[in-house]
Design a protein around this motif. Structure first.
Motif, PDB file in Angstrom:
ATOM      1  N   ALA A   2       0.801  -1.222   0.000  1.00  0.00           N
ATOM      2  CA  ALA A   2       0.000   0.000   0.000  1.00  0.00           C
ATOM      3  C   ALA A   2       0.839   1.278   0.000  1.00  0.00           C
ATOM      4  O   ALA A   2       0.463   2.259  -0.636  1.00  0.00           O
ATOM      5  N   PHE A   3       1.961   1.269   0.698  1.00  0.00           N
ATOM      6  CA  PHE A   3       2.699   2.517   0.923  1.00  0.00           C
ATOM      7  C   PHE A   3       4.125   2.520   0.395  1.00  0.00           C
ATOM      8  O   PHE A   3       4.832   3.511   0.545  1.00  0.00           O
ATOM      9  N   GLY A   4       4.575   1.425  -0.206  1.00  0.00           N
ATOM     10  CA  GLY A   4       5.923   1.376  -0.742  1.00  0.00           C
ATOM     11  C   GLY A   4       6.945   1.009   0.315  1.00  0.00           C
ATOM     12  O   GLY A   4       6.609   0.528   1.396  1.00  0.00           O
ATOM     13  N   GLY A   5       8.198   1.242  -0.016  1.00  0.00           N
ATOM     14  CA  GLY A   5       9.288   0.825   0.853  1.00  0.00           C
ATOM     15  C   GLY A   5       9.273   1.509   2.213  1.00  0.00           C
ATOM     16  O   GLY A   5       9.039   2.697   2.315  1.00  0.00           O
ATOM     17  N   PHE A   6       9.499   0.743   3.239  1.00  0.00           N
ATOM     18  CA  PHE A   6       9.676   1.240   4.595  1.00  0.00           C
ATOM     19  C   PHE A   6      10.426   0.157   5.355  1.00  0.00           C
ATOM     20  O   PHE A   6      10.419  -0.998   4.969  1.00  0.00           O
ATOM     21  N   THR A   7      11.055   0.537   6.421  1.00  0.00           N
ATOM     22  CA  THR A   7      11.744  -0.419   7.280  1.00  0.00           C
ATOM     23  C   THR A   7      10.997  -0.460   8.602  1.00  0.00           C
ATOM     24  O   THR A   7      10.859   0.579   9.254  1.00  0.00           O
ATOM     25  N   PRO A   8      10.497  -1.629   8.998  1.00  0.00           N
ATOM     26  CA  PRO A   8       9.832  -1.679  10.305  1.00  0.00           C
ATOM     27  C   PRO A   8      10.818  -1.296  11.398  1.00  0.00           C
ATOM     28  O   PRO A   8      11.991  -1.642  11.338  1.00  0.00           O
ATOM     29  N   ASN A   9      10.340  -0.527  12.391  1.00  0.00           N
ATOM     30  CA  ASN A   9      11.196  -0.135  13.521  1.00  0.00           C
ATOM     31  C   ASN A   9      11.667  -1.354  14.269  1.00  0.00           C
ATOM     32  O   ASN A   9      12.775  -1.395  14.761  1.00  0.00           O
ATOM     33  N   SER A  10      10.781  -2.291  14.408  1.00  0.00           N
ATOM     34  CA  SER A  10      11.084  -3.409  15.271  1.00  0.00           C
ATOM     35  C   SER A  10      10.119  -4.533  14.950  1.00  0.00           C
ATOM     36  O   SER A  10       8.915  -4.331  14.920  1.00  0.00           O
ATOM     37  N   VAL A  11      10.659  -5.715  14.712  1.00  0.00           N
ATOM     38  CA  VAL A  11       9.815  -6.910  14.610  1.00  0.00           C
ATOM     39  C   VAL A  11      10.292  -7.794  15.759  1.00  0.00           C
ATOM     40  O   VAL A  11       9.875  -7.604  16.889  1.00  0.00           O
TER      41      VAL A  11
END
Length: 191
Positions: A72-81
Motif C-alpha cells: 500500500a505505501f511502498g518501501g519502509f523499514t519496520p522499527n522493530s519486529v
C-alpha cells in the motif's frame, strides 16, 4: 548474494538453521529485515531469531501484516519486529534477570512508521484494512510534535496460537497524571 525466494514456502517447512539472512521469506521482505535493530548493532546485542517457533511467527507477521503495508505505501523499514530478551532489557533499562512478555520477543509484533503517512492515519488504515490482527496500538502520537510522531504497533498471533483479539488501542499521556496509559480506540495524546 541474492538469497532464495521462500515467500511461498509453508510456515511449518521453514527452519531457522537452514535460512540465510538474504532469503526472501515474504513477498516483500527478507529474513534480515525482521531482526534489524540500530540499538542491537550499537550495543553488540545478539538479536537473531532463536528458534523455528519464533521464526514462523515472525514470517507469518511479515506475510499477513508487513507485506500489505509495503504494497500500500511502498518501501519502509519496520522499527522493530523480533526483539531478543537482551535487546528488550536494554531498550527498557531492565536488569539481566528481567524477562519481557512483549509480543516482539515471540516474533508476533512489529512497530511501523511511514514518513509519508501520518501515524494516526496509518493506525486507522491498518485497523480497517488488515485481514486480521491481535492488537493495533497507536503509540505516543502527539499532534503537537507533528503528524508522524509516535508509531503504530501491530501484533498478530501465529496459526494455532489462539484467536486474535482485534483490539484497537492508543498509548497516550493521561492529562491527569502525566503518565502514559492505554485507552480504547485511536486518538492522540491530549494537552
Amino acid at each position: 548474494m541474492a538469497g532464495r525466494d521462500l515467500s511461498s514456502t509453508p510456515l511449518e517447512q521453514l527452519r531457522i538453521a537452514a535460512l540465510d539472512p538474504q532469503d526472501r521469506i515474504a513477498q516483500h521482505f527478507r529474513l534480515y529485515e525482521l531482526t534489524v535493530s540500530e540499538t542491537a548493532d550499537r550495543q553488540r546485542i545478539d538479536n537473531r531469531i532463536p528458534d523455528d517457533r519464533v521464526l514462523r511467527s515472525a514470517v507469518h507477521l511479515a506475510r499477513a501484516v508487513l507485506d500489505p503495508i509495503r504494497e500500500a505505501f511502498g518501501g519502509f523499514t519496520p522499527n522493530s519486529v523480533f526483539r531478543s530478551q537482551a535487546l528488550e532489557r536494554s531498550l527498557k533499562g531492565k536488569p539481566r534477570s528481567w524477562i519481557s512478555t512483549s509480543q516482539h520477543t515471540e516474533g508476533r509484533a512489529c512497530d511501523v512508521e511511514i514518513v509519508a503517512k501520518p501515524t494516526l492515519e496509518l493506525a486507522r488504515w491498518a485497523s480497517t484494512t488488515l485481514a486480521d490482527f491481535d492488537q493495533i496500538i497507536c503509540e505516543c502520537y502527539d499532534p503537537r510534535k507533528g503528524p508522524n510522531s509516535g508509531w503504530v504497533h501491530i501484533s498478530l498471533l501465529p496459526p494455532g496460537a489462539g484467536r486474535n483479539r482485534r483490539q484497537v488501542l492508543s498509548y497516550v499521556v493521561d492529562p491527569g497524571s502525566g503518565r502514559l496509559v492505554y485507552v480504547t480506540g485511536l486518538r492522540p495524546s491530549q494537552a
